[in-house]
Design an enzyme around this catalytic site. Sequence first.
Site, short mmCIF file in Angstrom:
data_model
loop_
_atom_site.label_atom_id
_atom_site.label_comp_id
_atom_site.label_asym_id
_atom_site.label_seq_id
_atom_site.Cartn_x
_atom_site.Cartn_y
_atom_site.Cartn_z
CG ASN A 105 45.20 35.98 41.53
OD1 ASN A 105 45.69 35.94 42.65
ND2 ASN A 105 44.20 35.18 41.16
CE LYS A 116 58.54 25.84 27.34
NZ LYS A 116 59.98 25.93 27.30
CE LYS A 152 33.53 42.53 43.45
NZ LYS A 152 34.96 42.78 43.53
CE LYS A 178 31.25 38.10 43.80
NZ LYS A 178 32.28 37.24 43.24
N1 CTP Z 1 35.05 34.78 44.00
C1 CTP Z 1 34.64 33.48 43.75
N2 CTP Z 1 34.74 32.97 42.49
C2 CTP Z 1 35.21 33.72 41.48
C3 CTP Z 1 35.62 35.06 41.72
C4 CTP Z 1 35.54 35.55 43.00
O1 CTP Z 1 34.22 32.80 44.67
N3 CTP Z 1 35.28 33.20 40.26
C5 CTP Z 1 34.93 35.31 45.36
C6 CTP Z 1 36.24 35.72 45.99
O2 CTP Z 1 36.78 34.65 46.76
C7 CTP Z 1 35.83 36.88 46.88
C8 CTP Z 1 34.64 37.49 46.16
O3 CTP Z 1 34.17 36.47 45.28
O4 CTP Z 1 35.39 36.44 48.14
C9 CTP Z 1 34.96 38.74 45.38
O5 CTP Z 1 36.05 38.50 44.55
P1 CTP Z 1 36.64 39.66 43.60
O6 CTP Z 1 37.78 39.12 42.84
O7 CTP Z 1 36.84 40.91 44.41
O8 CTP Z 1 35.40 39.97 42.68
P2 CTP Z 1 34.87 39.36 41.36
O9 CTP Z 1 33.59 38.66 41.64
O10 CTP Z 1 35.93 38.57 40.65
O11 CTP Z 1 34.50 40.68 40.57
P3 CTP Z 1 35.47 41.75 39.86
O12 CTP Z 1 36.69 40.99 39.42
O13 CTP Z 1 34.63 42.24 38.74
O14 CTP Z 1 35.75 42.81 40.89
#
Ligand code: CTP
Length: 412
Positions: A210, A289, A341, A345
């Site tokens: 990403n 590859k 979240k 979480k």
């Molecule tokens: N995060 C994590 N592990 C993952 C995805 C996210 O620990 N597999 C943590 C990120 O470090 C951040 C928080 O969760 O602190 C939110 O991450 P975000 O990418 O905004 O959300 P997602 O949980 O991935 O949800 P979505 O992609 O549906 O918005």
Amino acid sequence: MPLARAKIVVAVGGGIAAYKAAELVRLLDKAGAHVEVAMTSRAQKFIGPMTFQALTRRPVFTDLFSLADEGQIGHIQLADRADLVIVAPATANVIARLAAGMADDAVSAIVLATRAPVLLAPSMNVNMWNHPVTQQNIRRLADVAGYRVVGPGDGFLACRWTGPGRLAEPADIVEAAAHLLSPQDLAGKKLVVSAGPTYEAIDPVRFVGNRSSGKMGIALAAAAQRRGADVTLVLGPSAVPPPVGVQTRNVETAAQLQWALGDAVKGADAVIMTAAVADYRPAKEAKEKLKRGELGSKMSVALVANPDVLAELGTKRKGKSPLLVGFAAETEDVIANARKKLSAKKCDLIVANDVGEPNAGFSVDTNHVQLVDQNEVVDVPPASKSEVAHRILDKVVAMLTADSTSRKPRRK
Ligand code: CTP
């Protein structure tokens, strides 16, 4: 106080390292500090005031007895408005004069008159540095006046001797200055910060990743360290170098990040998850590859879900658990999604940002975030990532303090 708001006087002594003071001034100016320069007459034999004037866009204070200089600048005003005075290079002569409380040139007068902290960056011949009188002078300035010292470094000196005597690297002087200017409100606290993207391999050459640059997490780690915390940074692939002195664990995948964090969070007071962890990884990583010729005109990559590292930390809390801070990068319904979240979480704070906003989110040097906890939403106005990091840490400090004064557990 962050460097970006600080008024700093750089007082330049007369040694060969005086030319390096120009780089120091440039770095301080780049960090947003308001920099003014004072020079001894001997310093002007090594580098001209014009260089500093051009770098700071301000007059340079060179002569205590010049009507023009005193009229334009005034050593007392300069000493009074400084938040910090850095003496670089602090030569044996300058150090001796400061230790004797002298005030008969532009540098010594400002240092004696200021009530701001003073940072000495010594530079001299190794034998001058090792001389018991110089050592006694340095101790006196540290013990009696509370001056801080950065360096000198060890190495090959301009005088052809090898040993301690090199001016500390300008970047290290900037770091020491930032440390001195910061409140030490995280002293004794252990903070873990995750930052950057994760890369999930498709084959030895390609990956799913990403756009995260790691800048926000790296700014947080640097700011926390400056405020006295013991910081561990778990860093995904990032082109940005980690802050000097921060213990950094480099990882590539979500699984590695989870493993590194599992270890780092033991005994931590707070965990800040800025990492943009990839939610999915290829179900299978090809050993060799993949070849276009063999794949034909279409290909698909089956993905499987990665663990939600933050959610696992939140839901598996037991005993004295660290304060958990998550980030939420959103493109719509920012606050509503951040709240979801926060509860899904089970963390204590979500730093939400609209990554669709210009000058916020991935790659850029600025950010605009909102701090969402169970009680309130606080807007942090757009600012540099370093400034935003300090505002996030203000909130973390407040939450840690509330925690230690309240008997109630942070969450059920
Ligand atoms: N995060 C994590 N592990 C993952 C995805 C996210 O620990 N597999 C943590 C990120 O470090 C951040 C928080 O969760 O602190 C939110 O991450 P975000 O990418 O905004 O959300 P997602 O949980 O991935 O949800 P979505 O992609 O549906 O918005």
